[in-house]
Design an enzyme around this catalytic site. Sequence first.
Site, PDB file in Angstrom:
ATOM      1  N   ASP A 123     -24.350  58.141 -79.027  1.00 21.71           N
ATOM      2  CA  ASP A 123     -24.164  59.564 -78.820  1.00 21.71           C
ATOM      3  C   ASP A 123     -25.529  60.226 -78.984  1.00 21.71           C
ATOM      4  OD1 ASP A 123     -22.573  62.015 -78.555  1.00 21.71           O
ATOM      5  OD2 ASP A 123     -23.141  62.329 -80.650  1.00 21.71           O
ATOM      6  N   LYS A 159     -15.208  60.477 -73.450  1.00 18.34           N
ATOM      7  CA  LYS A 159     -14.731  60.058 -74.763  1.00 18.34           C
ATOM      8  C   LYS A 159     -13.709  61.063 -75.286  1.00 18.34           C
ATOM      9  CE  LYS A 159     -18.987  60.389 -76.232  1.00 18.34           C
ATOM     10  NZ  LYS A 159     -20.207  60.435 -77.065  1.00 18.34           N
ATOM     11  N   ASP A 166     -26.596  64.327 -79.299  1.00 12.71           N
ATOM     12  CA  ASP A 166     -26.742  65.447 -80.225  1.00 12.71           C
ATOM     13  C   ASP A 166     -25.930  65.195 -81.496  1.00 12.71           C
ATOM     14  OD1 ASP A 166     -27.753  67.859 -81.043  1.00 12.71           O
ATOM     15  OD2 ASP A 166     -27.151  68.930 -79.243  1.00 12.71           O
TER      16      ASP A 166
END
Length: 265
Positions: free
Chosen positions: A13, A184, A15
Amino acid sequence: MRDLKDIELFLLDMDGTFYLGNKLLPGSIEFVDTLRKQGKNFMFLTNNSSNDSESYAEKLRKMGLDGKIEVFTSGDATGIFLKERYGTLRIFLVGTKKLAKTFEKYGHKIVQEDPEIVVLGYDTEINYEKLAKACIYLRKNLLYVATHPDINCPSLEGPLPDAGSYIALIEKSTGRLPDYIVGKPNPLMLEMVMKKTGVSREKIAMVGDRLYTDIEFARRSGILSILVLTGETTLEDLRNSSIKPDIVVENIGELAKLLQKESGE
């Protein structure tokens, strides 16, 4: 549980996991250097569809990451999914110009009139005309797909309304929810990653800061899940959640140290 040493591809991922705002988080470069030294691969996997993969890669370079940078967004995953399932489509898009560019890269056409499908992304250029037109088309029972379900997007100023908030607004107006949400935690996202990379699921791990997207995605997809505590999820959130990661680390640098320890470095 699978050993970290068996993992060939780490999905990261962005941020809250690798950087926050425009600053790399502690240990980010050390983690990448460790993977490269061990001959392992990584791919940035983000639900944020407001930018395209090239823009994210350039952002990472400006923050100090060098070498090969591969970024796969929920926009990329949605573009591939739609092409495989339906062929190239005429899309009415509630999304940014860069998301439009992503879909065009996969052969789709962005149109204002006579679309075959409505696609909703994280539109930081949103206006009333787009929302109104999308609702009009959705009442005609067109196929409806969202790139991802995130309610908020993290920022240095605090959470900002994301695609999930737009989904709720459109449902209030039309009574419709998306026929598919690709990003996701939907395992569809992993299927698109495996098609792109050729790596099998038992050799893939997901590293992220959100329980309900990153960790739930890993759980549903049958891959190793690693939670970092540099973003949205706190230890208290973790204690109170039914979603449990396989591994919890303070930050991605701590994960680098675990990899070094497992390999005997």
